[in-house]
Design an enzyme around this catalytic site. Structure first.
Site, PDB file in Angstrom:
ATOM      1  CE1 TYR A 118      -4.116  -2.556   4.804  1.00  0.00           C
ATOM      2  CE2 TYR A 118      -3.235  -0.406   4.195  1.00  0.00           C
ATOM      3  CZ  TYR A 118      -3.821  -1.609   3.837  1.00  0.00           C
ATOM      4  OH  TYR A 118      -4.096  -1.871   2.518  1.00  0.00           O
TER       5      TYR A 118
ATOM      6  CB  SER B  49      -0.902   0.027   1.232  1.00  0.00           C
ATOM      7  OG  SER B  49      -1.536   1.284   1.364  1.00  0.00           O
TER       8      SER B  49
END
Length: 246
Positions: A154, A141
């Site tokens: 995350y 990401s």
């Protein structure tokens, strides 16, 4: 027409969102596709029907990639249905935002189990079972590098995915297997939009030079290229498909 046997791709978390679009795209590219799902059986079967109705080849396979035997089930199903595996796309992932100080153990452990554990087991299985010349493509990401508040856990799991990617690429090079990661920025999917106000979405879209969110096709085309013969010289890389967010 090529006389080469059809290649097979496993896509984890493929019943909806970017994963579903990837399944459609790789099926159009000529792959037999394993559509992995955990709980969305109806969506997965509908996607398989869509692919087969369009002339493609696909099977839906239930497996929880966070479990110790989930990825093994996927590879067993792929080999049983199609004879082997050429491409693994580690797409399954979850995100629960929150300040690090407020994140409980259960939230931390669940994200680690899916985002890191699932990818690690997928990479390990692929390293042992992928046919020579294969492809391993994992999702990171663009929050890695941006280091935004409320994305701590995350981002940490995705940074670990990038580290595994760079190292495994060096370990599998002798077999012609490429290992890469794709790190999307914000993409116009239900996964990203959930819980966000229109104002917040507009502000996020304005962060890149194109002043828009990414679309699923912006990501699927990158994965398709990495999975193709033309992507064979791209190895050990993280491609930040984010429209220029830095």
């Amino acid at each position: 027409m090529s006389n080469q046997p059809q290649k097979t791709a496993i896509i984890t978390g493929a019943s909806r969102g970017i994963g579903a679009d990837l399944a459609r795209k790789l099926a159009r590219d000529g792959f037999a596709v394993i559509v992995n799902y955990n709980s969305s059986a109806d969506a997965a079967e509908k996607l398989v029907s869509e692919i087969t109705d369009a002339g493609g080849t696909a099977r839906a396979v239930a497996a929880d990639v966070a479990s110790r035997d989930g990825v093994a089930q996927l590879f067993d199903a792929a080999k049983s249905a199609f004879g082997g595996v050429d491409v693994l796309v580690n797409n399954a992932g979850i995100m629960t935002g929150g300040a690090i100080a407020d994140t409980d153990d259960a939230t931390f452990e669940k994200q680690v189990a899916v985002n890191l554990g699932g990818v690690f087991r997928g990479m390990r299985a692929a390293a042992n079972q992928l046919r020579d010349g294969g492809r391993i493509i994992s999702f990171s990401s663009s929050v890695v590098g941006l280091y935004q508040p409320h994305y701590g856990v995350y981002a940490a799991t995705k940074a670990a995915v990038e580290a595994l990617t760079h190292i495994l690429a060096k370990e599998l090079g002798s077999r012609g297997i490429t290992v890469n990661a794709v790190a999307p920025g914000p993409v116009n999917t239900a996964f990203f939009l959930s819980g966000k106000s229109d104002e917040l979405v507009a502000n996020i879209a304005a962060m890149n030079p194109f002043k828009r969110l990414g679309e699923p096709d912006d990501i699927t085309h990158v994965v398709s290229f990495l999975a193709s013969e033309q992507g064979g010289w791209i190895n050990g890389q993280t491609i930040r498909a984010n429209g220029g967010v830095v």
